[in-house]
Enzyme design. Structure first.
Site, PDB file in Angstrom:
ATOM      1  N   ILE A   1      28.283   9.637  46.846  1.00 30.16           N
ATOM      2  CA  ILE A   1      28.598  10.404  48.054  1.00 30.16           C
ATOM      3  C   ILE A   1      30.097  10.413  48.281  1.00 30.16           C
ATOM      4  O   ILE A   1      30.704  11.461  48.569  1.00 30.16           O
ATOM      5  CB  ILE A   1      27.868   9.830  49.275  1.00 30.16           C
ATOM      6  CG1 ILE A   1      26.356   9.975  49.118  1.00 30.16           C
ATOM      7  CG2 ILE A   1      28.330  10.524  50.557  1.00 30.16           C
ATOM      8  CD1 ILE A   1      25.550   9.225  50.161  1.00 30.16           C
TER       9      ILE A   1
ATOM     10  N   PRO B   1      26.358   1.849  51.301  1.00 26.74           N
ATOM     11  CA  PRO B   1      24.917   1.635  51.496  1.00 26.74           C
ATOM     12  C   PRO B   1      24.667   0.451  52.416  1.00 26.74           C
ATOM     13  O   PRO B   1      25.567  -0.364  52.678  1.00 26.74           O
ATOM     14  CB  PRO B   1      24.422   1.333  50.076  1.00 26.74           C
ATOM     15  CG  PRO B   1      25.590   0.671  49.425  1.00 26.74           C
ATOM     16  CD  PRO B   1      26.808   1.365  49.976  1.00 26.74           C
TER      17      PRO B   1
ATOM     18  N   ARG C   1      25.204   4.316  56.112  1.00 26.54           N
ATOM     19  CA  ARG C   1      24.106   3.725  56.865  1.00 26.54           C
ATOM     20  C   ARG C   1      24.644   3.185  58.172  1.00 26.54           C
ATOM     21  O   ARG C   1      25.767   2.698  58.254  1.00 26.54           O
ATOM     22  CB  ARG C   1      23.435   2.593  56.057  1.00 26.54           C
ATOM     23  CG  ARG C   1      22.493   3.105  54.970  1.00 26.54           C
ATOM     24  CD  ARG C   1      21.286   3.811  55.588  1.00 26.54           C
ATOM     25  NE  ARG C   1      20.291   4.235  54.613  1.00 26.54           N
ATOM     26  CZ  ARG C   1      20.235   5.435  54.059  1.00 26.54           C
ATOM     27  NH1 ARG C   1      21.181   6.330  54.345  1.00 26.54           N
ATOM     28  NH2 ARG C   1      19.276   5.755  53.216  1.00 26.54           N
TER      29      ARG C   1
ATOM     30  N   ASP D   1      26.170  10.704  61.350  1.00 26.72           N
ATOM     31  CA  ASP D   1      24.855  11.178  60.908  1.00 26.72           C
ATOM     32  C   ASP D   1      23.835  10.050  60.880  1.00 26.72           C
ATOM     33  O   ASP D   1      22.637  10.307  60.808  1.00 26.72           O
ATOM     34  CB  ASP D   1      24.958  11.821  59.520  1.00 26.72           C
ATOM     35  CG  ASP D   1      23.629  12.399  59.041  1.00 26.72           C
ATOM     36  OD1 ASP D   1      23.023  13.202  59.790  1.00 26.72           O
ATOM     37  OD2 ASP D   1      23.188  12.058  57.938  1.00 26.72           O
TER      38      ASP D   1
ATOM     39  N   GLU E   1      17.322   4.240  64.759  1.00 30.51           N
ATOM     40  CA  GLU E   1      16.967   5.658  64.652  1.00 30.51           C
ATOM     41  C   GLU E   1      15.491   5.868  64.974  1.00 30.51           C
ATOM     42  O   GLU E   1      14.650   5.084  64.510  1.00 30.51           O
ATOM     43  CB  GLU E   1      17.274   6.170  63.241  1.00 30.51           C
ATOM     44  CG  GLU E   1      18.751   6.087  62.883  1.00 30.51           C
ATOM     45  CD  GLU E   1      19.072   6.651  61.503  1.00 30.51           C
ATOM     46  OE1 GLU E   1      18.143   7.155  60.826  1.00 30.51           O
ATOM     47  OE2 GLU E   1      20.244   6.608  61.096  1.00 30.51           O
TER      48      GLU E   1
ATOM     49  N   HIS F   1      20.603  12.308  61.793  1.00 31.89           N
ATOM     50  CA  HIS F   1      20.306  11.904  60.419  1.00 31.89           C
ATOM     51  C   HIS F   1      19.625  13.032  59.637  1.00 31.89           C
ATOM     52  O   HIS F   1      18.585  12.844  59.010  1.00 31.89           O
ATOM     53  CB  HIS F   1      19.423  10.644  60.389  1.00 31.89           C
ATOM     54  CG  HIS F   1      19.535   9.912  59.078  1.00 31.89           C
ATOM     55  ND1 HIS F   1      19.172   8.594  58.930  1.00 31.89           N
ATOM     56  CD2 HIS F   1      19.985  10.309  57.847  1.00 31.89           C
ATOM     57  CE1 HIS F   1      19.367   8.207  57.673  1.00 31.89           C
ATOM     58  NE2 HIS F   1      19.866   9.229  57.002  1.00 31.89           N
TER      59      HIS F   1
END
Length: 252
Positions: free
Chosen positions: A82, A137, A165, A189, A194, A213
């Site tokens: 990413i 991550p 994350r 995001d 969540e 997300h």
């Protein structure tokens, strides 16, 4: 065992970590969509899109000076697929890109990055950045990767963007920094909890762009994610090496 997402924290329970079964994931399937979201976050603040929308809603003519991304510095914390996809887009916009990863030697020849450092120099590149991108991550050692010490060295004009994350950021410190104006803003995001709970202070901040997300939910995303599993299934049956094998001890 295969995890469709890139993050594997939900399936790395103790029995899975101890079991000899190979774990693979969807690493790389969402990199382009997430990189585009990062650029969207940069543009949101560089062009002050919120001001444009507010002026339009009021029906007023309100010219002002916008910023260019060219010449601005982006620091990417977590330089996996990413981060690398993000660097490619940022470089195309003429941005100066700095990166941090656990093994910087893996990216020494990356043409999109001016400098790649290890974790010990993370704050040094964050202090230089106009845009700080968290793309790490949820792995051991990454929790709270950007916390009070990192916010303390950021420019007051800096924007934080998280597409990694939620737990990699200290959300309490982020809210404090945003409220006090110690940084310009944030585009997020992912979150610690969540869905983001009702009444969470992030909802009430006007210097934040919130995405539920879904930055990776683009047309055909599930087909792309399944293609990795199907390819690995065929490889498994044929006794061939698998793609995206997860290091269960490292957590990614």
């Amino acid at each position: 065992m295969h995890c469709l997402s890139a993050g594997v924290e939900s399936v790395l329970f103790p029995a899975m970590q101890a079991h000899p079964a190979v774990l693979t994931n969807g690493r790389g399937m969402y990199k382009r969509a997430l990189a585009e979201f990062v650029i969207a976050g940069c543009m949101f603040f560089a062009k002050d899109i919120a001001r444009l929308r507010a002026s339009q809603a009021r029906g007023v003519w309100d010219p002002y000076y916008m910023q260019e991304l060219a010449g601005r510095t982006m620091a990417i914390v977590g330089y996996g697929e990413i981060g690398q996809a993000t660097a490619a887009l940022a470089h195309a916009f003429g941005m100066r890109v700095l990166a941090c990863r656990r093994r910087p030697e893996l990216s020494r020849d990356d043409p999109n990055v001016e400098r790649v450092v290890g974790d010990a120099d993370r704050r040094e590149i964050i202090a230089q950045a106009d845009y700080v991108v968290a793309a790490a991550p949820d792995a051991p050692g990454a929790t709270g990767l950007i916390g009070a010490a990192e916010f303390a060295v950021m420019k007051p004009t800096a924007v934080l963007i998280n597409v990694g994350r939620g737990p990699t950021l200290d959300e309490g410190e982020l809210v404090s920094a945003l409220r006090a104006g110690r940084i310009r803003g944030a585009a997020l995001d992912v979150y610690v909890t969540e869905p983001l709970p009702a009444g969470h202070p992030l909802y009430g901040l006007d210097n934040v762009l919130l995405s539920p997300h879904c930055a990776d939910r683009v047309e055909g995303w599930l087909d792309h994610a399944m293609s990795v599993f199907l390819d690995n299934h065929a490889r498994f049956l044929a006794g061939e090496p698998l793609r995206n094998v997860v290091d269960k001890k490292a957590g990614y």
